[in-house]
Write a protein that holds these residues in place. Sequence first.
Motif, mmCIF file in Angstrom:
data_model
loop_
_atom_site.group_PDB
_atom_site.id
_atom_site.type_symbol
_atom_site.label_atom_id
_atom_site.label_comp_id
_atom_site.label_asym_id
_atom_site.label_seq_id
_atom_site.Cartn_x
_atom_site.Cartn_y
_atom_site.Cartn_z
ATOM 1 N N HIS A 58 0.838 -1.201 0.000
ATOM 2 C CA HIS A 58 0.000 0.000 0.000
ATOM 3 C C HIS A 58 0.874 1.252 0.000
ATOM 4 O O HIS A 58 1.901 1.282 0.684
ATOM 5 C CB HIS A 58 -0.902 0.053 1.237
ATOM 6 C CG HIS A 58 -1.977 -0.974 1.235
ATOM 7 N ND1 HIS A 58 -1.757 -2.267 1.613
ATOM 8 C CD2 HIS A 58 -3.283 -0.895 0.875
ATOM 9 C CE1 HIS A 58 -2.890 -2.954 1.493
ATOM 10 N NE2 HIS A 58 -3.832 -2.148 1.054
ATOM 11 N N VAL A 59 0.431 2.259 -0.727
ATOM 12 C CA VAL A 59 1.116 3.561 -0.740
ATOM 13 C C VAL A 59 0.064 4.620 -0.401
ATOM 14 O O VAL A 59 -0.964 4.727 -1.081
ATOM 15 C CB VAL A 59 1.753 3.846 -2.117
ATOM 16 C CG1 VAL A 59 2.377 5.237 -2.131
ATOM 17 C CG2 VAL A 59 2.795 2.780 -2.459
ATOM 18 N N LEU A 60 0.332 5.370 0.654
ATOM 19 C CA LEU A 60 -0.595 6.411 1.108
ATOM 20 C C LEU A 60 -0.001 7.779 0.762
ATOM 21 O O LEU A 60 1.094 8.115 1.235
ATOM 22 C CB LEU A 60 -0.797 6.257 2.622
ATOM 23 C CG LEU A 60 -1.639 7.306 3.345
ATOM 24 C CD1 LEU A 60 -3.055 7.371 2.788
ATOM 25 C CD2 LEU A 60 -1.691 6.990 4.849
ATOM 26 N N ILE A 61 -0.696 8.540 -0.055
ATOM 27 C CA ILE A 61 -0.193 9.872 -0.454
ATOM 28 C C ILE A 61 -0.353 10.832 0.721
ATOM 29 O O ILE A 61 -1.446 10.953 1.274
ATOM 30 C CB ILE A 61 -0.961 10.408 -1.670
ATOM 31 C CG1 ILE A 61 -0.874 9.433 -2.847
ATOM 32 C CG2 ILE A 61 -0.430 11.789 -2.068
ATOM 33 C CD1 ILE A 61 -1.695 9.858 -4.061
ATOM 34 N N PHE A 74 3.359 13.642 -12.002
ATOM 35 C CA PHE A 74 2.741 13.126 -10.775
ATOM 36 C C PHE A 74 1.652 12.101 -11.098
ATOM 37 O O PHE A 74 1.607 11.012 -10.520
ATOM 38 C CB PHE A 74 2.158 14.291 -9.972
ATOM 39 C CG PHE A 74 1.590 13.892 -8.635
ATOM 40 C CD1 PHE A 74 2.424 13.441 -7.615
ATOM 41 C CD2 PHE A 74 0.232 13.960 -8.399
ATOM 42 C CE1 PHE A 74 1.902 13.073 -6.373
ATOM 43 C CE2 PHE A 74 -0.297 13.596 -7.162
ATOM 44 C CZ PHE A 74 0.536 13.148 -6.154
ATOM 45 N N THR A 75 0.799 12.433 -12.051
ATOM 46 C CA THR A 75 -0.289 11.480 -12.357
ATOM 47 C C THR A 75 0.280 10.221 -13.023
ATOM 48 O O THR A 75 -0.246 9.128 -12.830
ATOM 49 C CB THR A 75 -1.388 12.130 -13.221
ATOM 50 O OG1 THR A 75 -0.782 12.806 -14.318
ATOM 51 C CG2 THR A 75 -2.212 13.107 -12.415
ATOM 52 N N GLN A 76 1.386 10.373 -13.757
ATOM 53 C CA GLN A 76 2.043 9.173 -14.301
ATOM 54 C C GLN A 76 2.572 8.304 -13.163
ATOM 55 O O GLN A 76 2.467 7.075 -13.184
ATOM 56 C CB GLN A 76 3.195 9.560 -15.238
ATOM 57 C CG GLN A 76 2.706 9.905 -16.632
ATOM 58 C CD GLN A 76 3.718 10.707 -17.432
ATOM 59 O OE1 GLN A 76 4.788 11.076 -16.929
ATOM 60 N NE2 GLN A 76 3.373 10.997 -18.673
ATOM 61 N N TRP A 77 3.140 8.978 -12.154
ATOM 62 C CA TRP A 77 3.649 8.240 -10.990
ATOM 63 C C TRP A 77 2.518 7.476 -10.295
ATOM 64 O O TRP A 77 2.691 6.314 -9.920
ATOM 65 C CB TRP A 77 4.327 9.216 -10.020
ATOM 66 C CG TRP A 77 4.623 8.612 -8.681
ATOM 67 C CD1 TRP A 77 5.665 7.774 -8.375
ATOM 68 C CD2 TRP A 77 3.865 8.780 -7.468
ATOM 69 N NE1 TRP A 77 5.588 7.398 -7.041
ATOM 70 C CE2 TRP A 77 4.499 8.003 -6.471
ATOM 71 C CE3 TRP A 77 2.719 9.495 -7.137
ATOM 72 C CZ2 TRP A 77 4.017 7.942 -5.153
ATOM 73 C CZ3 TRP A 77 2.237 9.432 -5.836
ATOM 74 C CH2 TRP A 77 2.878 8.667 -4.861
ATOM 75 N N THR A 78 1.352 8.103 -10.150
ATOM 76 C CA THR A 78 0.251 7.404 -9.466
ATOM 77 C C THR A 78 -0.139 6.133 -10.223
ATOM 78 O O THR A 78 -0.436 5.107 -9.624
ATOM 79 C CB THR A 78 -1.002 8.308 -9.304
ATOM 80 O OG1 THR A 78 -1.485 8.689 -10.587
ATOM 81 C CG2 THR A 78 -0.723 9.536 -8.457
ATOM 82 N N VAL A 86 -1.494 -0.919 -3.943
ATOM 83 C CA VAL A 86 -2.775 -0.217 -3.766
ATOM 84 C C VAL A 86 -2.452 1.228 -3.415
ATOM 85 O O VAL A 86 -1.780 1.489 -2.408
ATOM 86 C CB VAL A 86 -3.609 -0.857 -2.634
ATOM 87 C CG1 VAL A 86 -4.911 -0.072 -2.433
ATOM 88 C CG2 VAL A 86 -3.889 -2.327 -2.925
ATOM 89 N N LEU A 87 -2.900 2.167 -4.247
ATOM 90 C CA LEU A 87 -2.645 3.576 -3.978
ATOM 91 C C LEU A 87 -3.865 4.189 -3.304
ATOM 92 O O LEU A 87 -5.000 4.000 -3.737
ATOM 93 C CB LEU A 87 -2.349 4.323 -5.282
ATOM 94 C CG LEU A 87 -2.001 5.804 -5.118
ATOM 95 C CD1 LEU A 87 -0.629 5.974 -4.454
ATOM 96 C CD2 LEU A 87 -2.017 6.520 -6.472
ATOM 97 N N GLY A 92 -7.103 7.129 -10.392
ATOM 98 C CA GLY A 92 -8.197 7.745 -11.147
ATOM 99 C C GLY A 92 -8.791 8.934 -10.409
ATOM 100 O O GLY A 92 -9.178 9.930 -11.011
ATOM 101 N N VAL A 93 -8.850 8.825 -9.088
ATOM 102 C CA VAL A 93 -9.364 9.914 -8.253
ATOM 103 C C VAL A 93 -8.396 11.088 -8.297
ATOM 104 O O VAL A 93 -8.791 12.248 -8.446
ATOM 105 C CB VAL A 93 -9.567 9.420 -6.798
ATOM 106 C CG1 VAL A 93 -9.925 10.575 -5.880
ATOM 107 C CG2 VAL A 93 -10.622 8.314 -6.749
ATOM 108 N N VAL A 94 -7.103 10.773 -8.204
ATOM 109 C CA VAL A 94 -6.083 11.822 -8.235
ATOM 110 C C VAL A 94 -6.129 12.557 -9.578
ATOM 111 O O VAL A 94 -6.110 13.793 -9.623
ATOM 112 C CB VAL A 94 -4.678 11.220 -7.990
ATOM 113 C CG1 VAL A 94 -3.583 12.245 -8.249
ATOM 114 C CG2 VAL A 94 -4.577 10.669 -6.561
#
Length: 314
Positions: A58-61, A74-78, A86-87, A92-94
């Motif tokens: 899991h990765v929590l921003i 940034f969106t490419q990184w997500t 699991v982000l 998609g939300v980001v």
Amino acid sequence: MTTSPDGQHARLALATCAELPELDPDDVPLRTALEARGIATDVVVWDDPTVDWGTYQHVLIRSTWDYTQRPLRFTQWTKQVEASSVLLNPAGVVAWNVDKTYLRDLEARGIATVPTIWLDPARNFDSRAIHTRFPAFGDFVVKPTVSAGSRDTGRYRADETPQRSQAIMHAKNLLGVGRWVMIQRYLTQVDSAGETALVFVEGEFSHAVRKGPLLQGPYREGDQEGLLYREEVMTPRDASEAELELARRIIGLLPEVLGLDGPLLYARVDLIPDDEGNPVLLELELTEPSLFFEHAPGAVDRFADAVAARVTAG
Ligand SMILES: Nc1ncnc2c1ncn2[C@@H]1O[C@H](COP(=O)(O)OP(=O)(O)O)[C@@H](O)[C@H]1O
Ligand SMILES: [Mg+2]
């Protein structure tokens, strides 16, 4: 609890930016609360090329606030993270939330938002075209649609010619580098009432805080040189019934707007009063909101419980 082949619990990555290698101070108690629940965490810089994100289940921003100058990266990184982990919140939300044009989707569904004029950089507006879009009276705000921490945001007086010229330059500079621009009337009740940030965890209201007014005057090139965000004055606040009602309506729309099958781990709704004192949406933060734990007793434990439940569920 997810376990790795050697029997160790999988670690959780808390994503930050290079300028805050130990997280924002507000998130330090979160780390402690997670460790107390048996969740081992690493604080990881989102754009560090040496990180193998696949090692994290899991990765929590959290405090990734320097992405606003390069949102595409940034969106490419997500998406890259989501390929192997699991982000939280999901990519998609980001992607929807990093650009404030999402406000139009909410306004179209009947949410009261701060009235905004949107300038598309592809339209090549000249100075006169920009000028005619400014209000004639009062103060107004010029800001980019992709921003955090009040970066590149300025407040101008509509009836002062030098300030209008500065505002035109400000808008032109943003448009010139391909950024969308927002023009809003400055809602002056913010100066006394402040802004209310309402934090939701798993779709449930958790706590609210008051943010003091942030904009004193015109934006000047270099003003925020080396500054990640403008200094904010936070104090505890009880949200009003009207604020809670609006915020709950916004949160309730998200499954439909974003095609989600459940609530988001975290969401922050930022409201300011309009001239009649009714709350209107300034910003909906689903990407990297400060959660202001220190201003609300129990908030960090509620959030840590929610994160632990997600991590444990795998
Ligand atoms: N239309 C407005 N009226 C009053 N204050 C505003 C307005 N727009 C922005 N601000 C001030 O600027 C700050 C930053 O703007 P905001 O839209 O929240 O962008 P950011 O993503 O940078 O936080 C707000 O917290 C508020 O104090
Ligand atoms: Mg804001």
